[in-house]
Motif scaffolding. Sequence first.
Motif, PDB file in Angstrom:
ATOM      1  N   SER A  26     -10.200  15.307  -2.066  1.00 15.20           N
ATOM      2  CA  SER A  26     -10.017  16.047  -3.305  1.00 15.20           C
ATOM      3  C   SER A  26      -9.603  15.139  -4.460  1.00 15.20           C
ATOM      4  CB  SER A  26      -8.945  17.123  -3.118  1.00 15.20           C
ATOM      5  OG  SER A  26      -7.705  16.502  -2.856  1.00 15.20           O
ATOM      6  N   GLY A  27      -9.284  13.901  -4.139  1.00  7.56           N
ATOM      7  CA  GLY A  27      -8.833  13.019  -5.222  1.00  7.56           C
ATOM      8  C   GLY A  27      -7.330  13.099  -5.413  1.00  7.56           C
ATOM      9  N   GLU A  28      -6.750  14.283  -5.178  1.00  6.70           N
ATOM     10  CA  GLU A  28      -5.293  14.403  -5.220  1.00  6.70           C
ATOM     11  C   GLU A  28      -4.746  13.894  -3.884  1.00  6.70           C
ATOM     12  OE1 GLU A  28      -3.575  17.621  -6.958  1.00  6.70           O
ATOM     13  OE2 GLU A  28      -4.868  17.143  -8.669  1.00  6.70           O
ATOM     14  N   SER A  29      -3.462  13.529  -3.850  1.00 10.22           N
ATOM     15  CA  SER A  29      -2.978  13.058  -2.558  1.00 10.22           C
ATOM     16  C   SER A  29      -2.058  14.076  -1.877  1.00 10.22           C
ATOM     17  CB  SER A  29      -2.274  11.713  -2.703  1.00 10.22           C
ATOM     18  OG  SER A  29      -1.278  11.804  -3.692  1.00 10.22           O
ATOM     19  N   GLY A  30      -1.276  14.826  -2.654  1.00 10.30           N
ATOM     20  CA  GLY A  30      -0.308  15.719  -2.018  1.00 10.30           C
ATOM     21  C   GLY A  30       0.819  14.916  -1.419  1.00 10.30           C
TER      22      GLY A  30
ATOM     23  N   LYS B 194       0.828  -1.213   0.000  1.00 15.47           N
ATOM     24  CA  LYS B 194       0.000   0.000   0.000  1.00 15.47           C
ATOM     25  C   LYS B 194       0.855   1.253   0.000  1.00 15.47           C
ATOM     26  CE  LYS B 194      -4.211  -1.864   1.677  1.00 15.47           C
ATOM     27  NZ  LYS B 194      -5.534  -1.522   2.201  1.00 15.47           N
ATOM     28  N   GLY B 195       1.937   1.214   0.761  1.00 15.42           N
ATOM     29  CA  GLY B 195       2.807   2.381   0.851  1.00 15.42           C
ATOM     30  C   GLY B 195       3.449   2.698  -0.474  1.00 15.42           C
ATOM     31  N   MET B 196       3.990   1.667  -1.131  1.00 13.32           N
ATOM     32  CA  MET B 196       4.604   1.897  -2.433  1.00 13.32           C
ATOM     33  C   MET B 196       3.594   2.472  -3.412  1.00 13.32           C
ATOM     34  SD  MET B 196       7.772   1.386  -2.492  1.00 13.32           S
ATOM     35  CE  MET B 196       8.289   1.153  -4.187  1.00 13.32           C
ATOM     36  N   GLY B 197       2.373   1.903  -3.354  1.00 11.65           N
ATOM     37  CA  GLY B 197       1.312   2.399  -4.238  1.00 11.65           C
ATOM     38  C   GLY B 197       1.089   3.886  -4.036  1.00 11.65           C
ATOM     39  N   ALA B 198       1.004   4.281  -2.755  1.00  7.22           N
ATOM     40  CA  ALA B 198       0.729   5.686  -2.455  1.00  7.22           C
ATOM     41  C   ALA B 198       1.869   6.577  -2.927  1.00  7.22           C
ATOM     42  CB  ALA B 198       0.527   5.860  -0.952  1.00  7.22           C
ATOM     43  N   ILE B 199       3.099   6.136  -2.663  1.00  2.20           N
ATOM     44  CA  ILE B 199       4.249   6.979  -3.005  1.00  2.20           C
ATOM     45  C   ILE B 199       4.391   7.099  -4.526  1.00  2.20           C
ATOM     46  CG2 ILE B 199       6.766   7.165  -2.892  1.00  2.20           C
ATOM     47  CD1 ILE B 199       6.580   5.835  -0.109  1.00  2.20           C
ATOM     48  N   ILE B 200       4.222   5.963  -5.231  1.00  2.00           N
ATOM     49  CA  ILE B 200       4.337   6.013  -6.695  1.00  2.00           C
ATOM     50  C   ILE B 200       3.226   6.879  -7.271  1.00  2.00           C
ATOM     51  CG2 ILE B 200       4.136   4.608  -8.801  1.00  2.00           C
ATOM     52  CD1 ILE B 200       5.584   2.373  -7.166  1.00  2.00           C
ATOM     53  N   GLY B 201       2.015   6.742  -6.685  1.00  5.72           N
ATOM     54  CA  GLY B 201       0.889   7.546  -7.165  1.00  5.72           C
ATOM     55  C   GLY B 201       1.159   9.031  -7.034  1.00  5.72           C
TER      56      GLY B 201
ATOM     57  N   TRP C 265      -6.337  10.643   2.077  1.00  5.67           N
ATOM     58  CA  TRP C 265      -5.549  10.806   3.312  1.00  5.67           C
ATOM     59  C   TRP C 265      -5.087   9.458   3.856  1.00  5.67           C
ATOM     60  CZ3 TRP C 265      -7.539  15.300   6.929  1.00  5.67           C
ATOM     61  CH2 TRP C 265      -7.198  16.531   6.299  1.00  5.67           C
ATOM     62  N   GLN C 266      -5.969   8.454   3.707  1.00  8.45           N
ATOM     63  CA  GLN C 266      -5.554   7.112   4.154  1.00  8.45           C
ATOM     64  C   GLN C 266      -4.337   6.646   3.363  1.00  8.45           C
ATOM     65  OE1 GLN C 266      -9.057   4.703   3.746  1.00  8.45           O
ATOM     66  NE2 GLN C 266     -10.145   5.803   5.367  1.00  8.45           N
ATOM     67  N   GLU C 267      -4.353   6.965   2.055  1.00 10.32           N
ATOM     68  CA  GLU C 267      -3.202   6.585   1.222  1.00 10.32           C
ATOM     69  C   GLU C 267      -1.927   7.271   1.697  1.00 10.32           C
ATOM     70  OE1 GLU C 267      -3.177   6.736  -2.906  1.00 10.32           O
ATOM     71  OE2 GLU C 267      -4.712   5.196  -3.147  1.00 10.32           O
ATOM     72  N   LEU C 268      -2.059   8.571   2.015  1.00 11.43           N
ATOM     73  CA  LEU C 268      -0.894   9.297   2.541  1.00 11.43           C
ATOM     74  C   LEU C 268      -0.341   8.614   3.777  1.00 11.43           C
ATOM     75  CD1 LEU C 268      -1.479  13.166   2.498  1.00 11.43           C
ATOM     76  CD2 LEU C 268       0.172  11.818   1.204  1.00 11.43           C
ATOM     77  N   ALA C 269      -1.265   8.172   4.639  1.00 13.22           N
ATOM     78  CA  ALA C 269      -0.842   7.524   5.886  1.00 13.22           C
ATOM     79  C   ALA C 269      -0.063   6.251   5.580  1.00 13.22           C
ATOM     80  CB  ALA C 269      -2.057   7.224   6.762  1.00 13.22           C
TER      81      ALA C 269
ATOM     82  N   GLN D 298       5.418  17.966  -0.842  1.00 12.75           N
ATOM     83  CA  GLN D 298       4.179  18.729  -0.741  1.00 12.75           C
ATOM     84  C   GLN D 298       3.476  18.525   0.593  1.00 12.75           C
ATOM     85  OE1 GLN D 298       1.894  17.455  -4.100  1.00 12.75           O
ATOM     86  NE2 GLN D 298       3.301  18.431  -5.563  1.00 12.75           N
ATOM     87  N   ALA D 299       2.554  19.440   0.886  1.00  7.27           N
ATOM     88  CA  ALA D 299       1.677  19.263   2.035  1.00  7.27           C
ATOM     89  C   ALA D 299       0.512  18.369   1.595  1.00  7.27           C
ATOM     90  CB  ALA D 299       1.166  20.616   2.508  1.00  7.27           C
ATOM     91  N   PRO D 300      -0.208  17.754   2.534  1.00 11.65           N
ATOM     92  CA  PRO D 300      -1.352  16.918   2.157  1.00 11.65           C
ATOM     93  C   PRO D 300      -2.384  17.727   1.376  1.00 11.65           C
ATOM     94  CG  PRO D 300      -0.796  16.611   4.474  1.00 11.65           C
ATOM     95  CD  PRO D 300       0.029  17.758   3.990  1.00 11.65           C
TER      96      PRO D 300
END
Lengths: 284, 260
Positions: free
Chosen positions: A59-63, A37-44, A253-257, A52-54
């Motif tokens: 918003s659909g974007e992750s920041g 999941k983490g790799m997915g979020a970072i690559i995304g 936000w969950q993805e960021l986490a 960037q800040a969150p």
Amino acid sequence: MPDTRRVKERLFLALVSLLALAAIAPLFHILATLAYKGMGAIIGAGLGFFTQAPAPPGSGESGGIGPALLGTLWLGLLSGILGVPLAVLTGVFIVEYRGTPLAGLARLSASSLVEVPTILIGMLVFLLLVKPMGHYSILAGAVAVSLVMLPYTVSYVERALSQLPHTYREAGYAMGMTRAQVAYRVAMAIAGRGVAAGVLVGVSKALSETAPLLFTLGSARGAYPTSLGSLLAPGDAVPLLIFQLAQTPYENWQELAWGAGLVLTLLVLLLFTLVKLLVREVRV
Amino acid sequence: MEPVEVVVRGLNVWINGRQILYNVELRALPGRITAVMGPSGSGKSTLLRTLNRLLDLIPGARAEGVVRIGPLDALKADPYHVRRLTGMVFQEPNPFPHMTIYDNVAIGPRLHRLAQSREELDDIVEWALRAAHLWDEVKHRLDEYPHQLSGGQRQRLSLARALALRPRVLLLDEPTANIDPASTEKIEQTISQYARENQATIILVTHSPVQARRLSHQLVLLQEGRIARRGPTAELLPNSETITAPELGRRLFYGLQDIT
């Protein structure tokens, strides 16, 4: 008879192996999920994940986790400045003045501090620093994590110094060294790797703790602490960000986490690898 | 520095309430080697550590009596001052493992600011390593570390480290107990030469009657913390080529029974 014994032995081995597997399975599950999941979020999010800040919730974007990452690095640095000297000197004091009542008290306090729930350390700093200042701050967070790191670093330093053969200390004193010279030029210098390992363990503790930050750091999710002045203002840190964002209903936000979790894990893993490399014995 | 004599009078030492030394009397002269012998646990090491105040490091240790090192009242003086006058070599070779061969010898002169320049420091290091009969073996590898040396070489390095401070009194705690014969011979030569050429006062704890006979002028026998015998080595250990070391030891301590 020997046959039943062999069967029993096999059964026992199977049972023990199964239990061991059960014990380590959750660890691998966590690591695998985190990596996936983490790799997915970072690559995304791309490189912006680190700067960037969150993005706004939903918003659909992750920041990214830029401010929190910077905050965590500050916490590491400040705990290095505040906590490490105190911890190292305490360790030296405990060993060099062994047998004196004050050294005994210092040792007892340090080992008791490990048992204090870290949330209470957060509350203590809240009372001593946050309330008088009127607001959360990176400084207050750093003081709290420094207190958390203290017993770990003290115990590493103490162990490293007391494993040193007494004969080197005697040799130092016999040539007319003072206590400070023996501590600094002989004991610390020979046990240097053990001391350095203690410092790294402490700093990685400071980087990864959440509870002591709850009452002290605030969560200034969008502000980059780039000046010294901003250390007196509320900040953010990676573990705190994980704790708070993961509980929100917003998918971005969950993805960021998840991504932040992977970053934190790698950071701590890096420090612990360094510790393992350092702790190898000095040739005597 | 002036030659100094070491005088011990009425020395009693306790560690954690247990008495280790009883009313020890001793006089060691400059240029002379005093050998201290006795069974394990008879207080030999404690006696040496009382002379240079390493006893202070042992929790619960206490000394009463008089120890004079030249004009200095060693039990009352600043321990750092006492240790500055005395050098010590221990049973285990203990050069500092994190320092090069050079630095091991140079650290004492550096701490006590004995050299005004790098050249002077080099000279002191070379002198001390030559005195310890180690120079020829290490002169091209001064930046190596002690673990690259043999046990005997490490002990000679410990000796050179002590000699670099030109101590007036040299205390040796079984310096050749675990050392190969070739190094033992060099260490013995070093001790004799240093006593002779520098009018140093040397106190040597040893288990070897043969070594005591080879090196010492005076012999002190300790038993259970008391001085059992004291006198010229030549009288206590008559020079007989036919006697083996264990036999010599037996004879020495057999004779004690009339006294104790």
